[in-house]
Design an enzyme around this catalytic site. Structure first.
Site, short mmCIF file in Angstrom:
data_model
loop_
_atom_site.label_atom_id
_atom_site.label_comp_id
_atom_site.label_asym_id
_atom_site.label_seq_id
_atom_site.Cartn_x
_atom_site.Cartn_y
_atom_site.Cartn_z
CG ASP A 1 59.35 25.97 43.45
OD1 ASP A 1 59.55 26.51 41.89
OD2 ASP A 1 58.41 25.57 43.67
CE LYS B 1 47.94 36.59 49.62
NZ LYS B 1 46.74 37.11 48.38
CG ASP C 1 45.88 37.03 46.04
OD1 ASP C 1 46.74 37.85 45.60
OD2 ASP C 1 44.58 36.97 46.50
CE1 TYR D 1 60.93 26.83 47.71
CE2 TYR D 1 62.23 25.36 47.48
CZ TYR D 1 61.12 25.97 47.28
OH TYR D 1 60.78 25.57 45.98
CG ASP E 1 56.83 24.79 37.84
OD1 ASP E 1 58.36 25.34 37.24
OD2 ASP E 1 56.72 23.57 37.48
C1 IPM Z 1 63.21 24.47 40.40
C2 IPM Z 1 62.95 23.34 42.29
C3 IPM Z 1 63.33 22.72 42.84
C4 IPM Z 1 62.84 24.19 43.90
C5 IPM Z 1 63.07 21.33 43.65
C6 IPM Z 1 63.71 20.65 42.92
C7 IPM Z 1 63.88 21.59 44.97
O1 IPM Z 1 61.52 22.80 41.31
O2 IPM Z 1 64.15 24.42 40.16
O3 IPM Z 1 62.30 25.44 40.29
O4 IPM Z 1 61.64 24.34 44.24
O5 IPM Z 1 63.18 25.16 43.62
MG MG Z 2 59.78 24.77 40.47
#
Ligand code: IPM
Ligand code: MG
Length: 355
Positions: free
Chosen positions: A246, A190, A222, A141, A250
């Site tokens: 990240d 990884k 993975d 990032y 999710d």
């Molecule tokens: C998160 C989001 C952010 C990230 C984006 C919006 C930049 O997806 O906080 O998980 O990738 O960190």
């Molecule tokens: Mg995110």
């Protein structure tokens, strides 16, 4: 004692969900006699529209001098082709300016939401309680990036780089949190391919010698993605890099029912933190009073616990959320048959009333 909170509603559903979290804090304030002051500022797309800058200097300054920051969400299709810095860049700058290198994302399956869980009942019944710890100010990032022309045409690159100190400080956070939980860390990397992952792994192994009570194991990313759906109950603390965190957070959120449920805390070395739901700005459902405010409400519960050391008050928010879920109220994202569908504001009211 007065707590000064900066609220950055941001874009899409951000203003709706932060509204509900503020409602809940106002009731915490009445019930426990604590004073919260809110200052609203712009960041993200809305700040681009007003000031051509996703994170205006004034916003950073106010955040730095606050006791904590509540953030809704940023971004949306409106700014996808914007030629300057995008809304997301504002968020990354906020994290780095406040030196928030550790990101805690607890993924918990609420007892009453087992029906909304996408996993088979025999897997869901084992329970899910994972603390995802994501490194937040390093890695790809923030690494070098660029474009150049090569014989293969236009070529772009991003760099994943981690230093010993960056790994060391997030590892310490993980070991300290694990000590208060089930004492198990799975570090995800990884290392079979990436040099940065090999340093990550070596560093973890050397630090683990200071924490003999904590069980440390390693998993390739993975495999981790697969294990989260196969048997999430095996995880206690899951520690990983910025990008893997990240992605995996999710995934972990969806196995607990909905991405609308997961809060997060971004912390550095002081008590100042940024608290935000892990989901995005969901522009497709913005302004319709259907977004789930629970992730944001649970984020302020984390704020009370981690930034203000108000444990009883924080627990009161978590209990109110459980009570409302146990009573069968659901926003559309977690709605199943025989439950009661409510909107964003109703969900916020119900939780606030139960404080
Ligand atoms: C998160 C989001 C952010 C990230 C984006 C919006 C930049 O997806 O906080 O998980 O990738 O960190
Ligand atoms: Mg995110």
């Amino acid at each position: 004692m007065k707590y000064n909170i900066v609220v950055l509603p941001g874009d899409g559903i951000g203003p709706e969900i932060t509204n509900e979290a503020v409602k809940v804090l106002n009731n915490v304030s009445k019930r426990f006699n604590k004073q919260f002051d809110f200052k609203y500022l712009d960041m993200g797309g809305i700040a681009i529209d007003k000031f051509n800058d996703p994170l205006p200097k004034n916003t950073i300054g106010e955040c730095l001098s606050s006791d904590s920051v509540l953030l809704g969400a940023v971004g949306g299709p409106k700014w996808d082709n914007y030629s300057g810095e995008r809304p997301e860049k504002g968020l990354l700058k906020l994290r780095s300016s406040l030196k928030l290198f550790s990101n805690l994302r607890p993924a918990v399956l609420h007892e009453s939401l087992k029906d909304a869980c996408v996993l088979k009942p025999e897997i869901a019944n084992k329970g899910i309680d994972i603390m995802v710890i994501r490194e937040l100010t390093g890695g790809i990032y923030f690494g070098e990036r660029g474009r150049k022309n090569t014989e293969m045409g236009e070529t772009a690159w991003d760099t994943e780089a981690y230093s010993f100190e960056e790994i060391n400080r997030i590892a310490k956070v993980a070991f300290e949190i694990a000590a208060k939980r089930k004492k198990k860390i799975v570090s995800v990397d990884k290392a079979n391919v990436l040099e940065s992952s090999r340093l990550w792994r070596e560093t973890l192994i050397s630090i683990s010698k200071n924490y003999p009570d904590i069980e440390l194991s390693h998993m390739y990313v993975d495999n981790a993605a697969m294990q989260i759906v196969k048997d999430p109950s095996q995880f206690d603390v899951l520690l990983t890099s910025n990008m893997f965190g990240d992605i995996l957070s999710d995934e972990a959120s969806q196995v607990t029912g909905s991405i609308g449920m997961l809060p997060s805390a971004s912390l550095g070395v002081t008590s100042l933190g940024v608290y935000e739901p892990i989901h995005g700005s969901a522009p497709d459902i913005a302004g319709q009073n259907i977004a789930n405010p629970i992730a944001t409400i649970l984020s302020v519960a984390m704020m009370l616990k981690y930034s203000f050391d108000l444990k009883e008050e924080s627990n009161a928010i978590e209990s109110a959320v459980s009570k409302v879920l146990n009573s069968g109220y659901r926003t559309p994202d977690i709605y199943t048959e025989n439950t009661k569908k409510v909107g964003t504001a109703e969900m916020g009211n119900l939780i606030a009333e139960n404080i």
